[in-house]
Design a protein around this motif. Structure first.
Motif, PDB file in Angstrom:
ATOM      1  N   ARG A 155      -0.356  -3.107  12.194  1.00 24.65           N
ATOM      2  CA  ARG A 155      -1.164  -1.878  12.225  1.00 24.65           C
ATOM      3  C   ARG A 155      -1.141  -1.187  10.866  1.00 24.65           C
ATOM      4  O   ARG A 155      -2.156  -0.670  10.404  1.00 24.65           O
ATOM      5  CB  ARG A 155      -0.680  -0.951  13.340  1.00 24.65           C
ATOM      6  N   ILE A 156       0.014  -1.203  10.215  1.00 24.30           N
ATOM      7  CA  ILE A 156       0.109  -0.603   8.878  1.00 24.30           C
ATOM      8  C   ILE A 156      -0.770  -1.377   7.905  1.00 24.30           C
ATOM      9  O   ILE A 156      -1.526  -0.792   7.127  1.00 24.30           O
ATOM     10  CB  ILE A 156       1.582  -0.557   8.407  1.00 24.30           C
ATOM     11  N   GLU A 157      -0.676  -2.686   7.960  1.00 22.53           N
ATOM     12  CA  GLU A 157      -1.511  -3.510   7.074  1.00 22.53           C
ATOM     13  C   GLU A 157      -2.993  -3.262   7.348  1.00 22.53           C
ATOM     14  O   GLU A 157      -3.785  -3.101   6.407  1.00 22.53           O
ATOM     15  CB  GLU A 157      -1.184  -4.988   7.259  1.00 22.53           C
ATOM     16  N   ALA A 158      -3.378  -3.199   8.606  1.00 25.04           N
ATOM     17  CA  ALA A 158      -4.786  -2.957   8.955  1.00 25.04           C
ATOM     18  C   ALA A 158      -5.241  -1.582   8.471  1.00 25.04           C
ATOM     19  O   ALA A 158      -6.378  -1.427   8.010  1.00 25.04           O
ATOM     20  CB  ALA A 158      -4.972  -3.075  10.467  1.00 25.04           C
ATOM     21  N   TYR A 159      -4.357  -0.594   8.557  1.00 22.67           N
ATOM     22  CA  TYR A 159      -4.655   0.764   8.094  1.00 22.67           C
ATOM     23  C   TYR A 159      -5.017   0.753   6.609  1.00 22.67           C
ATOM     24  O   TYR A 159      -6.013   1.338   6.197  1.00 22.67           O
ATOM     25  CB  TYR A 159      -3.429   1.641   8.358  1.00 22.67           C
ATOM     26  N   ARG A 215      -5.771  -2.027   4.654  1.00 21.71           N
ATOM     27  CA  ARG A 215      -6.889  -2.935   4.375  1.00 21.71           C
ATOM     28  C   ARG A 215      -8.241  -2.349   4.776  1.00 21.71           C
ATOM     29  O   ARG A 215      -9.215  -2.449   4.036  1.00 21.71           O
ATOM     30  CB  ARG A 215      -6.698  -4.273   5.083  1.00 21.71           C
ATOM     31  N   GLN A 216      -8.298  -1.736   5.948  1.00 23.21           N
ATOM     32  CA  GLN A 216      -9.591  -1.218   6.419  1.00 23.21           C
ATOM     33  C   GLN A 216     -10.068  -0.065   5.551  1.00 23.21           C
ATOM     34  O   GLN A 216     -11.246   0.021   5.224  1.00 23.21           O
ATOM     35  CB  GLN A 216      -9.512  -0.795   7.886  1.00 23.21           C
ATOM     36  N   VAL A 269      -2.831   4.363  -0.616  1.00 25.56           N
ATOM     37  CA  VAL A 269      -4.228   4.036  -0.312  1.00 25.56           C
ATOM     38  C   VAL A 269      -5.163   4.818  -1.229  1.00 25.56           C
ATOM     39  O   VAL A 269      -6.100   4.257  -1.814  1.00 25.56           O
ATOM     40  CB  VAL A 269      -4.554   4.321   1.170  1.00 25.56           C
ATOM     41  N   ASP A 270      -4.904   6.112  -1.382  1.00 22.46           N
ATOM     42  CA  ASP A 270      -5.773   6.947  -2.223  1.00 22.46           C
ATOM     43  C   ASP A 270      -5.781   6.457  -3.673  1.00 22.46           C
ATOM     44  O   ASP A 270      -6.833   6.428  -4.321  1.00 22.46           O
ATOM     45  CB  ASP A 270      -5.334   8.407  -2.172  1.00 22.46           C
ATOM     46  N   SER A 271      -4.623   6.062  -4.174  1.00 20.32           N
ATOM     47  CA  SER A 271      -4.548   5.539  -5.542  1.00 20.32           C
ATOM     48  C   SER A 271      -5.324   4.231  -5.670  1.00 20.32           C
ATOM     49  O   SER A 271      -6.030   4.007  -6.663  1.00 20.32           O
ATOM     50  CB  SER A 271      -3.095   5.311  -5.950  1.00 20.32           C
ATOM     51  N   ALA A 272      -5.204   3.381  -4.675  1.00 21.28           N
ATOM     52  CA  ALA A 272      -5.941   2.113  -4.696  1.00 21.28           C
ATOM     53  C   ALA A 272      -7.445   2.369  -4.623  1.00 21.28           C
ATOM     54  O   ALA A 272      -8.227   1.710  -5.312  1.00 21.28           O
ATOM     55  CB  ALA A 272      -5.480   1.215  -3.551  1.00 21.28           C
ATOM     56  N   VAL A 273      -7.846   3.338  -3.805  1.00 21.52           N
ATOM     57  CA  VAL A 273      -9.276   3.699  -3.713  1.00 21.52           C
ATOM     58  C   VAL A 273      -9.783   4.127  -5.084  1.00 21.52           C
ATOM     59  O   VAL A 273     -10.830   3.659  -5.544  1.00 21.52           O
ATOM     60  CB  VAL A 273      -9.501   4.826  -2.674  1.00 21.52           C
ATOM     61  N   ALA A 278      -9.842  -7.187  -4.604  1.00 15.67           N
ATOM     62  CA  ALA A 278      -8.977  -7.921  -3.669  1.00 15.67           C
ATOM     63  C   ALA A 278      -7.531  -7.886  -4.149  1.00 15.67           C
ATOM     64  O   ALA A 278      -6.593  -7.770  -3.339  1.00 15.67           O
ATOM     65  CB  ALA A 278      -9.456  -9.355  -3.516  1.00 15.67           C
ATOM     66  N   ARG A 279      -7.333  -7.952  -5.448  1.00 17.45           N
ATOM     67  CA  ARG A 279      -5.975  -7.898  -6.012  1.00 17.45           C
ATOM     68  C   ARG A 279      -5.372  -6.506  -5.819  1.00 17.45           C
ATOM     69  O   ARG A 279      -4.189  -6.371  -5.501  1.00 17.45           O
ATOM     70  CB  ARG A 279      -6.032  -8.267  -7.487  1.00 17.45           C
ATOM     71  N   ILE A 280      -6.182  -5.497  -5.999  1.00 16.15           N
ATOM     72  CA  ILE A 280      -5.724  -4.122  -5.772  1.00 16.15           C
ATOM     73  C   ILE A 280      -5.328  -3.950  -4.305  1.00 16.15           C
ATOM     74  O   ILE A 280      -4.286  -3.367  -4.000  1.00 16.15           O
ATOM     75  CB  ILE A 280      -6.812  -3.113  -6.184  1.00 16.15           C
ATOM     76  N   THR A 281      -6.145  -4.485  -3.408  1.00 17.34           N
ATOM     77  CA  THR A 281      -5.852  -4.387  -1.977  1.00 17.34           C
ATOM     78  C   THR A 281      -4.537  -5.074  -1.647  1.00 17.34           C
ATOM     79  O   THR A 281      -3.693  -4.512  -0.932  1.00 17.34           O
ATOM     80  CB  THR A 281      -7.007  -4.988  -1.144  1.00 17.34           C
ATOM     81  N   GLU A 282      -4.348  -6.285  -2.162  1.00 19.81           N
ATOM     82  CA  GLU A 282      -3.102  -7.012  -1.886  1.00 19.81           C
ATOM     83  C   GLU A 282      -1.891  -6.252  -2.415  1.00 19.81           C
ATOM     84  O   GLU A 282      -0.852  -6.192  -1.751  1.00 19.81           O
ATOM     85  CB  GLU A 282      -3.158  -8.428  -2.464  1.00 19.81           C
TER      86      GLU A 282
END
Length: 185
Positions: A83-87, A89-90, A153-157, A169-173
């Protein structure tokens, strides 16, 4: 008449999304909204009193949709870690969505205090989704961990939105890895 107004309002919101997504905050103005929708500039003021009101409406309309998409992704996971990963990734998958890009383009400082508070409350609902997964993991401070996880998440966004040198994709991983390692200790 009511149906016509509803359609015009929806067209204005679609135009606002496009303007924000394509040109950022400077692109969102009433003359541009009027041009995109074929309305007279004075007619735009009949629907919205300011740019901030347009953005507030976009958030009110679009944020529940994003939250539902994140919640659905989390519901498909079979473990708290999933669930954390889905949170993560989505949310990062939504970065390319015009609805998301439009709202990200607006600085919160352009909104009045009431609008900022409503957006903060909606965002808090999204963070609440992850608190439960953190509680299921037995995390000692699930709310603090959720807020810090959302910071990742906000930083990755922002990194993806800026068109960073790294592939999205690398940022997401990297974000997923940091999130999971951080909460699992």
């Amino acid at each position: 008449m009511a149906e016509h107004r509803t359609m015009q309002r929806a067209a204005l919101l679609d135009a606002a999304r496009a303007l924000l997504s394509d040109g950022g905050t400077e692109a969102l103005n009433f003359p541009a909204l009027a041009e995109r929708t074929g309305l007279a500039r004075s007619s735009v003021y009949e629907y919205f009193r300011s740019r901030a009101a347009v953005v507030e409406e976009l958030c009110a309309v679009d944020f529940p949709v994003w939250a539902a998409e994140v919640e659905a992704a989390m519901a498909r996971a079979d473990s708290p870690e999933g669930r954390i990963e889905a949170y993560v990734r989505q949310q990062l998958a939504l970065v390319g969505d015009r609805r998301h890009r439009a709202v990200v383009a607006i600085s919160a400082s352009e909104l009045d205090a009431g609008a900022r508070e409503r957006i903060r409350a909606a965002h808090g609902g999204l963070v609440a989704l992850i608190v439960e997964a953190l509680e299921d993991l037995g995390h000692e401070e699930p709310m603090l961990a959720a807020m810090l996880l959302q910071g990742i998440v906000d930083s990755a966004v922002r990194r993806i939105e800026l068109g960073a040198a790294e592939d999205p994709a690398r940022i997401t991983e990297a974000a997923v890895s940091m999130a999971l390692r951080g909460v699992l200790r």
